[in-house]
Design a protein around this motif. Structure first.
Motif, PDB file in Angstrom:
ATOM      1  N   TRP A 279       0.839  -1.208   0.000  1.00 38.11           N
ATOM      2  CA  TRP A 279       0.000   0.000   0.000  1.00 38.11           C
ATOM      3  C   TRP A 279       0.870   1.252   0.000  1.00 38.11           C
ATOM      4  O   TRP A 279       0.564   2.231  -0.680  1.00 38.11           O
ATOM      5  CB  TRP A 279      -0.946  -0.008   1.200  1.00 38.11           C
ATOM      6  N   LYS A 280       1.955   1.194   0.744  1.00 39.07           N
ATOM      7  CA  LYS A 280       2.852   2.369   0.774  1.00 39.07           C
ATOM      8  C   LYS A 280       3.518   2.561  -0.592  1.00 39.07           C
ATOM      9  O   LYS A 280       3.689   3.695  -1.056  1.00 39.07           O
ATOM     10  CB  LYS A 280       3.916   2.197   1.859  1.00 39.07           C
ATOM     11  N   GLU A 281       3.887   1.461  -1.226  1.00 38.25           N
ATOM     12  CA  GLU A 281       4.507   1.578  -2.566  1.00 38.25           C
ATOM     13  C   GLU A 281       3.534   2.180  -3.573  1.00 38.25           C
ATOM     14  O   GLU A 281       3.946   2.796  -4.546  1.00 38.25           O
ATOM     15  CB  GLU A 281       4.992   0.201  -3.038  1.00 38.25           C
ATOM     16  N   LYS A 282       2.248   1.999  -3.314  1.00 41.45           N
ATOM     17  CA  LYS A 282       1.233   2.603  -4.195  1.00 41.45           C
ATOM     18  C   LYS A 282       0.970   4.063  -3.821  1.00 41.45           C
ATOM     19  O   LYS A 282       0.120   4.723  -4.415  1.00 41.45           O
ATOM     20  CB  LYS A 282      -0.060   1.798  -4.140  1.00 41.45           C
ATOM     21  N   GLY A 283       1.673   4.533  -2.805  1.00 40.24           N
ATOM     22  CA  GLY A 283       1.610   5.964  -2.479  1.00 40.24           C
ATOM     23  C   GLY A 283       0.698   6.331  -1.340  1.00 40.24           C
ATOM     24  O   GLY A 283       0.468   7.524  -1.089  1.00 40.24           O
TER      25      GLY A 283
END
Ligand code: G3P
Ligand code: CA
Length: 240
Positions: free
Chosen positions: A195-199
């Motif tokens: 989820w963090k990699e998706k911003g």
């Protein structure tokens, strides 16, 4: 305030609601005394349109009174007591809350609990210069769309009850919602990374006991709402 948190937020959930009447000044001040660096609270409207801090639609659980918040004017609600563990306090207006806490160095998660709360909440947040320290959240996607239409400068967070899949994440991106707030039971370190990699920032809710609190803390979430902020403060302090 002691800095044990780095960028992590320990939100006193409805204040220190394990110990004091939730969503009252007493509960919020107790949460700060216990070391929280954030406050989470719930906004809904009274019969005369005053934004107040109250979680349930109905008054029964916290005050023992009949009916709903929306059935009473703000003035009428002041005759009721919010109760917990032998402590009592009054239902507080969102504006009084902001008068007490807006100057403090905290992060505020303001949940739009009632329908049609977005505009009035934003107006008050603007009046009290809360932009840099506020995230506006809701389980109601429509309220967040209203916020992003009326006040795109405010950060928003979606409280997800449904499955968190690409359809949901794409819809959040299109709307400009910055934070994903999943329930603790669906949170893993792998998911948080994805989820963090998706911003997205990730904030957990549904921290039902200390073991969940510890497990979720180590998944890398950006923060969590806890009814017992003292226990999270102590846990993080002892890790340092
Ligand atoms: O942290 C968000 C959390 O407050 C959502 O659940 O039911 O306590 O408003 P609820
Ligand atoms: Ca809430």
């Amino acid at each position: 305030m002691e800095n044990i948190y780095n960028n992590f937020i320990n939100y006193a959930h409805r204040g220190a609601s394990e110990y004091a009447p939730e969503n009252t000044l007493l509960s919020f001040y107790l949460g700060l005394y216990m070391g929280a660096n954030g406050i989470e609270t719930d906004v809904q409207l009274t019969k005369d349109g005053v934004p107040v801090l109250f979680h349930d639609d109905t008054l029964e659980r916290m005050t023992g009174e009949k009916g709903c918040v929306a059935d009473y004017t703000f003035s009428e609600l002041q005759s009721f007591n919010v109760k917990k563990n032998g402590l009592t306090d009054k239902i507080v207006s969102f504006e009084d809350f902001l008068a007490h806490f807006s100057h403090k160095n905290l992060t505020f998660a303001i949940e739009l609990k009632g329908d049609g709360t977005a505009i009035k909440s934003v107006d008050l947040l603007r009046k009290y210069n809360m932009l840099s320290k506020t995230i506006i959240t809701s389980f109601k996607f429509k309220e967040l769309v209203d916020v992003k239409t009326y006040a795109p400068e405010f950060r928003t967070g979606y409280l997800a009850l449904e499955d968190i899949d690409d359809t949901l994440l794409d819809k959040m991106k299109e709307t400009g919602i910055e934070e994903l707030c999943p329930e603790s039971k669906v949170i893993t370190a792998e998911k948080v990374k994805e989820w963090k990699e998706k911003g997205f920032e990730v904030r957990a809710w549904g921290i039902y006991n200390e073991q969940i609190m510890k497990d979720v803390y180590h998944t890398g979430v950006n923060g969590m709402t806890v009814n017992f902020p003292d226990k999270l403060t102590e846990y993080i302090r002892n890790l340092k």
